[in-house]
Design an enzyme around this catalytic site. Structure first.
Site, PDB file in Angstrom:
ATOM      1  CD  GLU A   1      -2.920  -1.214   2.310  1.00 56.63           C
ATOM      2  OE1 GLU A   1      -2.782  -0.415   3.255  1.00 56.63           O
ATOM      3  OE2 GLU A   1      -3.756  -2.122   2.306  1.00 56.63           O
TER       4      GLU A   1
ATOM      5  CG  HIS B   1      -8.817   5.788   1.766  1.00 52.30           C
ATOM      6  ND1 HIS B   1      -8.717   5.565   0.411  1.00 52.30           N
ATOM      7  CD2 HIS B   1      -8.232   4.719   2.358  1.00 52.30           C
ATOM      8  CE1 HIS B   1      -8.110   4.393   0.203  1.00 52.30           C
ATOM      9  NE2 HIS B   1      -7.796   3.871   1.379  1.00 52.30           N
TER      10      HIS B   1
ATOM     11  NE  ARG C   1      -4.362   5.504   3.068  1.00 53.95           N
ATOM     12  CZ  ARG C   1      -4.841   4.634   3.917  1.00 53.95           C
ATOM     13  NH1 ARG C   1      -5.368   5.036   5.039  1.00 53.95           N
ATOM     14  NH2 ARG C   1      -4.769   3.365   3.652  1.00 53.95           N
TER      15      ARG C   1
ATOM     16  CG  HIS D   1      -9.718   6.286   5.853  1.00 55.59           C
ATOM     17  ND1 HIS D   1     -10.656   5.302   5.639  1.00 55.59           N
ATOM     18  CD2 HIS D   1      -8.531   5.648   6.051  1.00 55.59           C
ATOM     19  CE1 HIS D   1     -10.061   4.108   5.711  1.00 55.59           C
ATOM     20  NE2 HIS D   1      -8.778   4.291   5.982  1.00 55.59           N
TER      21      HIS D   1
ATOM     22  NE  ARG E   1      -4.367   5.198   9.625  1.00 56.47           N
ATOM     23  CZ  ARG E   1      -4.887   4.227   8.867  1.00 56.47           C
ATOM     24  NH1 ARG E   1      -4.460   2.983   8.994  1.00 56.47           N
ATOM     25  NH2 ARG E   1      -5.835   4.491   7.995  1.00 56.47           N
TER      26      ARG E   1
HETATM   27  P1  FAD Z   1     -13.708   0.729  16.289  1.00 58.07           P
HETATM   28  O1  FAD Z   1     -13.415  -0.538  15.606  1.00 58.07           O
HETATM   29  O2  FAD Z   1     -14.298   1.803  15.463  1.00 58.07           O
HETATM   30  O3  FAD Z   1     -14.699   0.437  17.500  1.00 58.07           O
HETATM   31  C1  FAD Z   1     -15.263   1.503  18.214  1.00 58.07           C
HETATM   32  C2  FAD Z   1     -16.228   0.945  19.239  1.00 58.07           C
HETATM   33  O4  FAD Z   1     -16.560   1.947  20.177  1.00 58.07           O
HETATM   34  C3  FAD Z   1     -17.560   0.462  18.667  1.00 58.07           C
HETATM   35  O5  FAD Z   1     -17.903  -0.743  19.290  1.00 58.07           O
HETATM   36  C4  FAD Z   1     -18.548   1.543  19.100  1.00 58.07           C
HETATM   37  O6  FAD Z   1     -19.880   1.092  19.273  1.00 58.07           O
HETATM   38  C5  FAD Z   1     -17.946   1.926  20.421  1.00 58.07           C
HETATM   39  N1  FAD Z   1     -18.370   3.244  20.885  1.00 58.07           N
HETATM   40  C6  FAD Z   1     -18.064   4.460  20.372  1.00 58.07           C
HETATM   41  N2  FAD Z   1     -18.658   5.425  21.090  1.00 58.07           N
HETATM   42  C7  FAD Z   1     -19.356   4.809  22.076  1.00 58.07           C
HETATM   43  C8  FAD Z   1     -20.201   5.259  23.118  1.00 58.07           C
HETATM   44  N3  FAD Z   1     -20.486   6.567  23.310  1.00 58.07           N
HETATM   45  N4  FAD Z   1     -20.770   4.337  23.946  1.00 58.07           N
HETATM   46  C9  FAD Z   1     -20.530   3.000  23.771  1.00 58.07           C
HETATM   47  N5  FAD Z   1     -19.753   2.529  22.782  1.00 58.07           N
HETATM   48  C10 FAD Z   1     -19.174   3.420  21.951  1.00 58.07           C
HETATM   49  N6  FAD Z   1      -6.755   0.196   9.327  1.00 58.07           N
HETATM   50  C11 FAD Z   1      -5.794  -0.688   9.025  1.00 58.07           C
HETATM   51  O7  FAD Z   1      -4.822  -0.830   9.771  1.00 58.07           O
HETATM   52  N7  FAD Z   1      -5.900  -1.437   7.905  1.00 58.07           N
HETATM   53  C12 FAD Z   1      -6.947  -1.338   7.037  1.00 58.07           C
HETATM   54  O8  FAD Z   1      -7.015  -2.049   6.058  1.00 58.07           O
HETATM   55  C13 FAD Z   1      -7.958  -0.402   7.322  1.00 58.07           C
HETATM   56  N8  FAD Z   1      -8.986  -0.242   6.486  1.00 58.07           N
HETATM   57  C14 FAD Z   1     -10.002   0.587   6.857  1.00 58.07           C
HETATM   58  C15 FAD Z   1     -11.134   0.675   6.046  1.00 58.07           C
HETATM   59  C16 FAD Z   1     -12.213   1.440   6.425  1.00 58.07           C
HETATM   60  C17 FAD Z   1     -13.425   1.527   5.552  1.00 58.07           C
HETATM   61  C18 FAD Z   1     -12.157   2.150   7.643  1.00 58.07           C
HETATM   62  C19 FAD Z   1     -13.318   2.982   8.085  1.00 58.07           C
HETATM   63  C20 FAD Z   1     -11.041   2.100   8.435  1.00 58.07           C
HETATM   64  C21 FAD Z   1      -9.949   1.315   8.046  1.00 58.07           C
HETATM   65  N9  FAD Z   1      -8.817   1.218   8.840  1.00 58.07           N
HETATM   66  C22 FAD Z   1      -7.838   0.346   8.516  1.00 58.07           C
HETATM   67  C23 FAD Z   1      -8.754   1.892  10.134  1.00 58.07           C
HETATM   68  C24 FAD Z   1      -9.114   0.883  11.241  1.00 58.07           C
HETATM   69  O9  FAD Z   1     -10.127   0.018  10.768  1.00 58.07           O
HETATM   70  C25 FAD Z   1      -9.609   1.566  12.486  1.00 58.07           C
HETATM   71  O10 FAD Z   1      -8.747   2.596  12.842  1.00 58.07           O
HETATM   72  C26 FAD Z   1      -9.670   0.577  13.644  1.00 58.07           C
HETATM   73  O11 FAD Z   1     -10.425  -0.539  13.269  1.00 58.07           O
HETATM   74  C27 FAD Z   1     -10.260   1.231  14.863  1.00 58.07           C
HETATM   75  O12 FAD Z   1     -10.473   0.251  15.839  1.00 58.07           O
HETATM   76  P2  FAD Z   1     -10.975   0.670  17.275  1.00 58.07           P
HETATM   77  O13 FAD Z   1     -11.103  -0.567  18.048  1.00 58.07           O
HETATM   78  O14 FAD Z   1     -10.151   1.764  17.784  1.00 58.07           O
HETATM   79  O15 FAD Z   1     -12.429   1.314  17.010  1.00 58.07           O
HETATM   80  C1  SIN Z   2      -7.217   0.596   2.731  1.00 61.68           C
HETATM   81  O1  SIN Z   2      -7.461  -0.605   2.670  1.00 61.68           O
HETATM   82  O2  SIN Z   2      -6.944   1.294   1.761  1.00 61.68           O
HETATM   83  C2  SIN Z   2      -7.269   1.227   4.045  1.00 61.68           C
HETATM   84  C3  SIN Z   2      -6.050   0.888   4.791  1.00 61.68           C
HETATM   85  C4  SIN Z   2      -5.917   1.763   5.982  1.00 61.68           C
HETATM   86  O3  SIN Z   2      -6.718   2.656   6.214  1.00 61.68           O
HETATM   87  O4  SIN Z   2      -4.950   1.539   6.712  1.00 61.68           O
END
Ligand code: FAD
Ligand code: SIN
Length: 532
Positions: free
Chosen positions: A115, A243, A291, A352, A387
């Site tokens: 990537e 993104h 990015r 993103h 990032r």
């Molecule tokens: P999340 O997985 O977003 O979980 C947040 C949690 O908090 C949820 O359960 C939600 O309900 C809870 N929550 C929030 N507020 C409250 C509240 N007030 N009360 C109770 N619960 C609450 N990163 C990579 O490294 N590789 C990738 O390929 C990649 N692709 C991506 C593709 C997309 C489309 C997106 C959107 C992001 C991508 N990212 C990627 C980024 C990565 O997915 C996220 O940064 C990561 O998954 C965040 O994880 P997290 O556990 O911090 O939060």
């Molecule tokens: C992607 O798959 O392009 C997203 C990867 C990332 O947000 O780290």
């Protein structure tokens, strides 16, 4: 309700931490709260994969470290970068042991994708639905832990600190302490207090602050806003990653479908309205530049050509391989009449990822005692000003592990606080009309997209600030007199997050990484984080 460990969020950060503390302390209770369904998280939508040095013949820790530092444009904490890259490999092995599957070639070696900003192929993936697979494995593992309780549809309203015991708490109060949270339990429609010895914020990102985002509806920055209200430290909020390639679908704004960067890693080419492969004019790394550079280039092409999108050309790629690696994207495109073997995919940048957030130390500890943060809501020092792709799943696992290590060291010396008052809902009534909330939300998203997007300037930031002031004033008035609802609280939280983004952007008198201000086009010689 009382629980030893309280975890807010059921994405990769929350689930990893919960599993670890539960396994280490079988006699202690672990409660996970999530505001909608348990798997509705940013994690579930991750496509490209997780970066990790797995092929030591071609790759090395130092290459991954350097790539992360280059992307971060001078603001990464080198010590943290080294920790994440080096410890990440063990964390990846752990999630594989918990049941997550990553694609392998016929020889049994991991298929490693590439990537933007990566000098080597090092992205482990499960087709183009990596996050869904990781979330599945973690949720299944959670179900086998008898001391974990996962409560879905439980909206956390605020962190409980000395403020709720009647003490004056300001940013300079020493030893602010977290005793748990107030929640709106949507299953009972009651506001409850949950006291905890240790709390982890794992509330994810805030893409919903913008009109167009790859983030699902839950990504409203609640954790960051709660932390700010509790007078904790927040940093680097100006660094919002756009993104480059969200699918452009007319009329679809709230949650755009992502076309993973891995598609460009496999050879797809960005083209403008005239069919020109324009990235050559912007960066020698062309379509695989970091990015921020690709998103700005697309933004410029769209402005120059007066279009709302550019194209991603996959027509020359091996179609069999494309379908194998990207079945979800292939199916989505077909569902809207795009055959990637014949048609180019219309794409445009979308909000993103939030690089900044709740400031933590190298063990996930925040500025508030007994409160940890991990995942996208945290600012650990890994990402700096931008990032590197696929580093965030890795960061979440490494920091949830480190938070777990520190938490189990501390838990035995912490007692429950038994003098926390119930939530005070006096003087509030049911909302007269919800349109006030939805209209303010629309205004917020519009102003953030128009004035605080990929390219910024001082006048736009000033305007954003003024409009935010008014939205803040109106929403606070509504909040004081209305029964709380997730919609109202999310609006309030998003206004706070937007304010933090704008304020941090105003404080940065330079262009660096994801923050580009045409009034300060150069980098300053002084390296600093914006701490609020
Ligand atoms: P999340 O997985 O977003 O979980 C947040 C949690 O908090 C949820 O359960 C939600 O309900 C809870 N929550 C929030 N507020 C409250 C509240 N007030 N009360 C109770 N619960 C609450 N990163 C990579 O490294 N590789 C990738 O390929 C990649 N692709 C991506 C593709 C997309 C489309 C997106 C959107 C992001 C991508 N990212 C990627 C980024 C990565 O997915 C996220 O940064 C990561 O998954 C965040 O994880 P997290 O556990 O911090 O939060
Ligand atoms: C992607 O798959 O392009 C997203 C990867 C990332 O947000 O780290």
């Amino acid at each position: 309700m009382q629980t030893d460990f309280l975890v807010i969020g059921s994405g990769i950060a929350g689930l990893t931490y919960a599993l670890k503390v539960a396994q280490h302390c079988p006699g202690k209770t672990v409660t996970i709260l999530t505001k909608t369904q348990s798997d509705e998280t940013n994690t579930k939508y991750a496509q490209g994969g997780i970066a990790g040095v797995m092929d030591f013949d071609h790759d090395s820790f130092s290459k991954h470290i350097d790539d992360t530092l280059v992307a971060g444009d001078g603001l990464c904490n080198r010590e943290v970068v080294e920790i994440v890259v080096k410890e990440g490999v063990e964390r990846i092995e752990e999630i594989i042991a918990w049941g997550a599957n990553f694609d392998k070639d016929p020889d049994g070696d991991f298929k490693l994708g590439k990537e933007g900003g990566h000098s080597e192929s090092r992205i482990l993936h499960h087709k183009d639905v990596t996050g869904k697979e990781m979330e599945r494995a973690l949720l299944e593992a959670i179900r086998t832990a008898p001391n974990i309780q996962l409560i879905s549809h439980c909206f956390v309203l605020d962190l409980i600190t000395q403020h709720h015991l009647g003490y004056l708490v300001t940013k300079s109060t020493p030893d602010i302490e977290c005793f748990g949270v107030y929640v709106l339990n949507l299953n009972t429609q009651k506001i409850e207090k949950i006291t905890a010895k240790i709390t982890l914020l794992a509330t994810g990102g805030n893409g919903q602050v913008y009109r167009s985002t790859t983030n699902p509806a839950i990504a409203t920055g609640d954790g960051v806003a709660m932390m700010y209200r509790a007078k904790g430290r927040i940093e680097n909020m100006e660094f919002i990653q756009f993104h480059p390639t969200a699918l452009y679908e007319p009329g679809v704004r709230g949650h755009s479908f992502l076309i993973t960067e891995a598609v460009r890693g496999d050879g797809a080419i960005l083209r403008n309205a005239s069919g020109e492969a324009f990235m050559e004019r912007y960066d020698s790394r062309k379509d695989l530049a970091p990015r921020d550079i690709v998103a700005r280039a697309i933004d410029n092409e769209m402005k120059v050509n007066g279009t709302e999108y550019v194209y991603l050309d996959c027509r020359h790629m091996d179609q069999q391989k494309f379908i194998e690696h990207f079945p979800n994207i292939h199916a989505k495109c077909l569902s809207i009449g795009i055959d990637v073997s014949k048609d180019m995919i219309p794409v445009s940048p979308a909000a993103h990822y939030s690089c900044g957030g709740i400031k933590t130390d190298a063990w996930g500890q925040t500025s508030i005692k007994n409160l940890f943060a991990s995942g996208e809501c945290a600012s650990t020092g890994l990402h700096g000003a931008n990032r590197l792709a696929s580093n965030s799943l890795l960061e979440a696992m490494v920091f949830s592990h480190r938070s777990y290590l520190k938490s189990v060291e501390m838990i035995h010396s912490i007692d429950f606080r038994n003098d926390v008052p119930d939530w005070n809902a006096e003087g509030t009534t049911a909302p007269r009309e919800k349109i006030l909330i939805t209209q303010s939300l629309k205004e917020l998203k519009l102003l953030m997209s128009d004035y605080v997007g990929i390219v910024r300037n001082n006048e736009r930031l000033r305007r954003a600030n003024k409009r935010l002031d008014l939205l803040h004033e109106e929403t606070e008035a509504l909040y004081q007199h209305t029964e709380v609802s997730p919609q109202l609280c999310e609006l309030r939280n998003m206004i706070t997050v937007a304010y933090l983004v704008v304020k941090s952007a105003e404080l940065r008198h330079e262009s660096r990484g994801l923050h580009y201000n045409t009034d300060f086009p150069d980098r300053s010689a002084i390296l600093q984080n914006t701490i609020l």
